[in-house]
Design a protein around this motif. Structure first.
Motif, short mmCIF file in Angstrom:
data_model
loop_
_atom_site.label_atom_id
_atom_site.label_comp_id
_atom_site.label_asym_id
_atom_site.label_seq_id
_atom_site.Cartn_x
_atom_site.Cartn_y
_atom_site.Cartn_z
N GLU A 213 39.73 30.54 40.96
CA GLU A 213 40.76 29.63 41.42
C GLU A 213 41.21 30.00 42.82
O GLU A 213 41.30 31.17 43.17
N ALA A 214 41.49 28.99 43.64
CA ALA A 214 41.96 29.24 45.00
C ALA A 214 43.33 29.89 44.96
O ALA A 214 44.22 29.45 44.26
N GLN A 215 43.49 30.98 45.70
CA GLN A 215 44.76 31.69 45.74
C GLN A 215 45.49 31.49 47.07
O GLN A 215 46.70 31.69 47.13
N ALA A 216 44.79 31.14 48.10
CA ALA A 216 45.42 30.93 49.41
C ALA A 216 44.58 29.92 50.18
O ALA A 216 43.39 30.14 50.40
N GLU A 217 45.18 28.85 50.57
CA GLU A 217 44.44 27.78 51.24
C GLU A 217 43.87 28.26 52.56
O GLU A 217 44.55 28.88 53.37
N GLY A 218 42.59 27.94 52.77
CA GLY A 218 41.96 28.24 54.05
C GLY A 218 41.29 29.59 54.13
O GLY A 218 40.51 29.83 55.04
N LEU A 219 41.58 30.51 53.21
CA LEU A 219 40.94 31.82 53.25
C LEU A 219 39.52 31.71 52.72
O LEU A 219 39.25 31.00 51.76
N GLU A 220 38.62 32.46 53.33
CA GLU A 220 37.24 32.51 52.84
C GLU A 220 37.14 33.61 51.79
O GLU A 220 37.55 34.74 52.02
N VAL A 221 36.60 33.27 50.63
CA VAL A 221 36.44 34.22 49.53
C VAL A 221 34.97 34.31 49.18
O VAL A 221 34.30 33.30 49.01
N GLU A 222 34.47 35.53 49.07
CA GLU A 222 33.05 35.74 48.74
C GLU A 222 32.93 36.64 47.52
O GLU A 222 33.46 37.76 47.50
N GLN A 223 32.25 36.16 46.51
CA GLN A 223 32.00 36.98 45.32
C GLN A 223 30.82 37.90 45.60
O GLN A 223 29.76 37.47 46.03
N VAL A 224 31.00 39.20 45.35
CA VAL A 224 29.96 40.16 45.71
C VAL A 224 29.27 40.79 44.51
O VAL A 224 28.13 41.24 44.62
N CYS A 225 29.93 40.85 43.36
CA CYS A 225 29.27 41.37 42.17
C CYS A 225 30.10 40.98 40.94
O CYS A 225 31.25 40.56 41.07
N ILE A 226 29.50 41.12 39.75
CA ILE A 226 30.17 40.74 38.51
C ILE A 226 30.03 41.86 37.50
O ILE A 226 28.92 42.33 37.21
N GLY A 227 31.14 42.29 36.96
CA GLY A 227 31.16 43.22 35.84
C GLY A 227 31.57 42.48 34.58
O GLY A 227 31.53 41.26 34.52
N ARG A 228 32.01 43.23 33.57
CA ARG A 228 32.43 42.61 32.32
C ARG A 228 33.59 43.39 31.72
O ARG A 228 33.95 44.47 32.21
N ILE A 229 34.14 42.85 30.65
CA ILE A 229 35.23 43.51 29.94
C ILE A 229 34.67 44.45 28.88
O ILE A 229 33.69 44.13 28.19
N TYR A 230 35.28 45.63 28.75
CA TYR A 230 34.94 46.61 27.71
C TYR A 230 36.17 46.87 26.85
O TYR A 230 37.31 46.73 27.30
N CYS A 231 35.91 47.26 25.63
CA CYS A 231 36.97 47.72 24.74
C CYS A 231 36.94 49.25 24.74
O CYS A 231 35.87 49.86 24.56
N ILE A 232 38.08 49.87 24.98
CA ILE A 232 38.14 51.34 24.96
C ILE A 232 38.87 51.80 23.70
O ILE A 232 39.80 51.14 23.20
N LEU A 233 38.43 52.95 23.18
CA LEU A 233 38.90 53.49 21.90
C LEU A 233 39.19 54.97 22.05
O LEU A 233 38.52 55.66 22.85
N PRO A 234 40.11 55.51 21.29
CA PRO A 234 40.26 56.97 21.28
C PRO A 234 39.04 57.60 20.59
O PRO A 234 38.39 56.98 19.75
N LYS A 235 38.71 58.79 20.98
CA LYS A 235 37.58 59.50 20.36
C LYS A 235 37.76 59.58 18.83
O LYS A 235 38.85 59.82 18.34
#
Length: 309
Positions: free
Chosen positions: A161-183
């Protein structure tokens, strides 16, 4: 006063510089080399100064130019004052070098303490004169810093989604969501953790509508989920509370990659929720230092996401 400055109005500082160089170096040839201009240009400028002043600055003696009495007096006056001009020139050169080696970055906490810090370590090892400044801000404030506050580069998670009009935004890489747990948590036996499995356990999460990860989660899962046992203000605060066994939680891949894992386990969350990393560029032209940092950032991002967490 008018009579004192009137003769100088028709003579430029460059003309005086040429005259000074001829006297200092002892010849038109040497002066042209030092000023990086042609010999005819030097000769023409000297003749023009003499015409404007109405007296000779040089005499020819055995084929060489020798300052006349008037020329020597002018040279001595310039010698006293050119030291000040040189000091000004040196100051300007210093400021130009200083500006060219300074850069400011606005980023969010999960990236600032992990990926951005990792890139800075590599970048500054090869740019020892660089002076960097990092501002850690909420996502919306990152855009504001780039748009209005003069920051050279923004680095954030994207939502598409656009956050500031007129600014150039470039996507450089994509990660993902992880679930973290106690040992030692029972969900360690799972290869991935689903939404149904997540909701069977106490959760450390974020206040509704407050944190970017919660907003992404809501878009994928909807609002039907158990109330967290603990809410925190940012992703980095999830880790110690999960490690201490208060609950399990969702975090982004990038903060996870740079967090110690001796006290926690992690599994991919399903359905997959992507976490894009984006660069936010200001309206003005980027400096060479900023361009070099961007190249390094993209390269390291590609290396990071291509290796297992």
């Amino acid at each position: 006063m008018m009579n004192m400055v009137a003769p100088l109005r028709s003579i430029s500082l460059r003309q005086l510089e040429v005259f000074y160089a001829v006297v200092s170096t002892g010849s038109v040839t040497a002066a042209a080399e030092s000023l990086q201009i042609s010999q005819p240009t030097v000769s023409t400028m000297i003749r023009r100064i003499e015409d404007q002043l109405g007296f000779a600055l040089f005499l020819k003696e055995r084929g060489r130019l020798i300052p006349s009495n008037e020329g020597r007096v002018l040279y001595e006056a310039l010698q006293r004052n050119f030291r000040h001009f040189q000091a000004i020139a040196d100051t300007i050169a210093y400021l130009q070098r200083d500006v060219s080696q300074r850069m400011s970055i606005a980023t969010i906490q999960p990236l600032g303490s992990g990926l951005v810090s990792h890139v800075l370590k590599s970048f500054m090892a090869n740019h020892k004169d660089a002076r960097m400044h990092v501002l850690v801000r909420p996502r919306k404030a990152v855009y504001q810093a780039v748009s209005s506050d003069g920051v050279d580069l923004g680095i954030s998670f994207g939502t598409g989604e656009a956050q500031a009009e007129g600014l150039e935004v470039e996507q450089v890489c994509i990660g993902r969501i992880y679930c973290i747990l106690p040992k030692g948590h029972p969900l360690e036996s799972r290869e991935v953790i689903t939404n149904a499995e997540l909701n069977e356990w106490p959760q450390v999460s974020y206040p509704p509508g407050h944190q970017w990860l919660y907003l992404i989660y809501e878009k994928v899962m909807g609002n039907e989920r158990p109330e967290p046992v603990l809410t925190v203000e940012n992703v980095n605060s999830v880790y110690p509370n999960v490690e201490n066994g208060i609950g399990i939680g969702l975090v982004d891949e990038f903060s996870l990659r740079f967090h110690p894992k001796d006290r926690l386990s992690f599994r991919p969350f399903e359905p997959r929720i992507d976490v894009p990393v984006e660069l936010i560029y200001p309206h003005r032209k980027s400096s060479d230092l900023t361009k070099e940092f961007i190249r390094n950032f993209k390269k390291i991002c590609a290396e990071v996401v291509s290796t297992p967490v």
